[in-house]
Design a protein around this motif. Structure first.
Motif, short mmCIF file in Angstrom:
data_model
loop_
_atom_site.label_atom_id
_atom_site.label_comp_id
_atom_site.label_asym_id
_atom_site.label_seq_id
_atom_site.Cartn_x
_atom_site.Cartn_y
_atom_site.Cartn_z
N PRO A 19 -3.86 -1.07 9.45
CA PRO A 19 -4.57 -1.58 8.27
C PRO A 19 -4.97 -0.49 7.28
O PRO A 19 -5.43 -0.81 6.17
N ARG A 20 -4.80 0.77 7.65
CA ARG A 20 -5.12 1.85 6.71
C ARG A 20 -4.00 2.06 5.68
O ARG A 20 -4.12 2.91 4.79
N PHE A 21 -2.94 1.27 5.80
CA PHE A 21 -1.89 1.28 4.79
C PHE A 21 -1.88 -0.08 4.10
O PHE A 21 -1.73 -1.12 4.75
N SER A 22 -2.03 -0.06 2.80
CA SER A 22 -2.20 -1.28 2.02
C SER A 22 -0.88 -1.80 1.46
O SER A 22 0.02 -1.01 1.13
N SER A 23 -0.78 -3.12 1.33
CA SER A 23 0.37 -3.77 0.72
C SER A 23 0.15 -4.09 -0.75
O SER A 23 1.00 -4.71 -1.39
N ASN A 24 -0.97 -3.67 -1.29
CA ASN A 24 -1.34 -3.99 -2.67
C ASN A 24 -0.42 -3.28 -3.67
O ASN A 24 -0.57 -2.09 -3.92
N ARG A 25 0.51 -4.01 -4.22
CA ARG A 25 1.49 -3.42 -5.14
C ARG A 25 0.88 -3.03 -6.48
O ARG A 25 1.55 -2.40 -7.30
N ARG A 26 -0.35 -3.43 -6.73
CA ARG A 26 -1.01 -3.07 -7.99
C ARG A 26 -1.83 -1.79 -7.86
O ARG A 26 -2.41 -1.31 -8.83
N ASP A 27 -1.88 -1.25 -6.64
CA ASP A 27 -2.55 0.04 -6.45
C ASP A 27 -1.74 1.12 -7.17
O ASP A 27 -0.52 1.15 -7.07
N PRO A 28 -2.38 2.02 -7.91
CA PRO A 28 -1.65 3.05 -8.66
C PRO A 28 -0.73 3.92 -7.79
O PRO A 28 0.26 4.46 -8.29
N GLY A 29 -1.04 4.04 -6.50
CA GLY A 29 -0.21 4.89 -5.64
C GLY A 29 0.93 4.17 -4.97
O GLY A 29 1.75 4.81 -4.29
#
Length: 389
Positions: free
Chosen positions: A49-59
């Motif tokens: 869970p420390r890796f996000s799937s949020n494609r809108r994150d700048p990174g």
């Protein structure tokens, strides 16, 4: 990286797995990210869970020429993190249980047979992609969702744009807008006149628990419609090609159809068509394979290379139709593992069992080096595949 063989990952990706399975790389768009190529590390990241799937994150790593434009649309299922992801996934998970998917078998068989009938009745050669590979899964997912198949050309042409890494951002934005408008109108119509299909049942379920979330339903329909036909269509074409190129293996499979399911798993591993579609962004400092990935850094998971990892698969570059291993990464891994995997397996099983039986003389109409492979797409496949018999 350029492929030297259409059936294998680029040599540079394989070198990374052997020498630096967690490595800093620069993408063609100039973005620097971590490339992860080992099977073990990919599975670890996909379940952490420390890796996000949020494609809108700048990174978050993106593969298009320019960063996709920001959107006010509700994030889709594949973009969500816990706890929102679990809640959203559970709401639709019942539509994809093994029991419900198996109930679709007779209808999928009918669709496959009807398209083979049309091929046999028409002129030769025929483009397998347009005559069979695309329409079969398109019709299946349309019926499952409750999308009129008469509109299939509309969403097929637009989905091709969405998986093209070279598509201009403004073109992608236009296509997304057109699809969302179409699906929004469809959901609104179903809310007025309920239907017995996935979207209709989701509307009824939401009404029972409260207010209908139209944006949520549109986002879900968008994801399932695009993913539900683009991936399976490419697998059908690639599967047909490789089995025709290895007639001994095809003949052995036809003599023992009980082994088709194992063959499907191996074909999924062997091609891994969503080879570069798995991206994450670290939301904390995490050490993977002795390498520190810092919060905010993007990670690109090369599942195709992971599925050829010799540490996991004996003779990993060989197509062994009796291998039957289900620890491959073709459907991802962890909480975001593909919802439609049971449907994809069933479609491929029925296609393999039917296509070569009904057209025993099926063969490519052109040499492999004349085929156009989708090297510029996030979902690998063949653009046109002329066949004859």
């Amino acid at each position: 990286m350029t492929r030297t063989c259409p059936h294998a990952p680029p040599a540079e990706h394989r070198r990374l797995r052997a020498e630096a399975p967690v490595a800093r790389v620069k993408l063609p768009n100039g973005l620097t990210v971590w490339a992860v190529t080992a099977h073990e590390h990919i599975r670890t990241i996909l379940s952490d869970p420390r890796f996000s799937s949020n494609r809108r994150d700048p990174g978050f790593p993106y593969l298009t020429r320019e960063r996709p434009p920001s959107s006010d649309l509700k994030r889709m299922l594949l973009e969500l993190d816990p706890p929102e992801h679990g809640q959203a996934r559970r709401s639709v998970l019942g539509e994809f249980t093994l029991q419900r998917i198996r109930a679709l078998g007779p209808r999928i068989q009918q669709i496959v047979d009807e398209h083979i009938d049309a091929m046999l009745a028409g002129p030769r050669p025929v483009d397998l992609v347009q005559a069979f590979s695309l329409p079969v899964p398109s019709l299946v997912i349309c019926e499952l969702l409750g999308v009129p198949y008469a509109d299939h050309e509309f969403f097929q042409t637009r989905s091709a744009t969405l998986v093209n890494q070279n598509a201009a951002p403004e073109e992608v934005g236009r296509v997304v807008g057109e699809l969302m408008t179409y699906l929004g109108n469809l959901v609104a119509a179903k809310a007025q006149n309920p239907t017995d299909d996935l979207l209709g049942r989701q509307i009824a379920r939401q009404r029972e628990s409260g207010e209908v979330d139209y944006q949520d339903l549109v986002s879900m329909a968008f994801l399932l419609l695009i993913a539900g036909h683009e991936t399976t269509a490419n697998m059908i074409s690639l599967t047909t090609l490789v089995l025709l190129q290895q007639p001994d293996k095809l003949a052995a499979l036809q003599r023992a159809p009980a082994k088709t399911l194992a063959a499907v798993e191996e074909l999924l591993r062997y091609f891994t068509i969503a080879e570069q579609a798995l991206g994450r962004v670290a939301i904390a400092d995490v050490e993977i394979g002795g390498v520190l990935i810092r919060a905010g850094e993007g990670v690109l998971l090369l599942a195709n290379t992971g599925n050829r990892d010799p540490e996991v698969f004996t003779d990993a570059d060989e197509l062994d139709l009796e291998r039957g291993s289900r620890n491959h990464l073709a459907f991802g891994f962890g909480p975001h593992q593909c919802l439609g995997q049971n449907l994809a397996r069933l479609e491929l099983q029925i296609v393999i069992d039917t296509l070569f039986r009904r057209i025993p003389g099926l063969r490519p109409a052109v040499p492999e080096d004349e085929l156009s492979f989708k090297v510029d797409a996030t979902v690998y496949g063949i653009r046109e595949f002329p066949v004859t018999w």
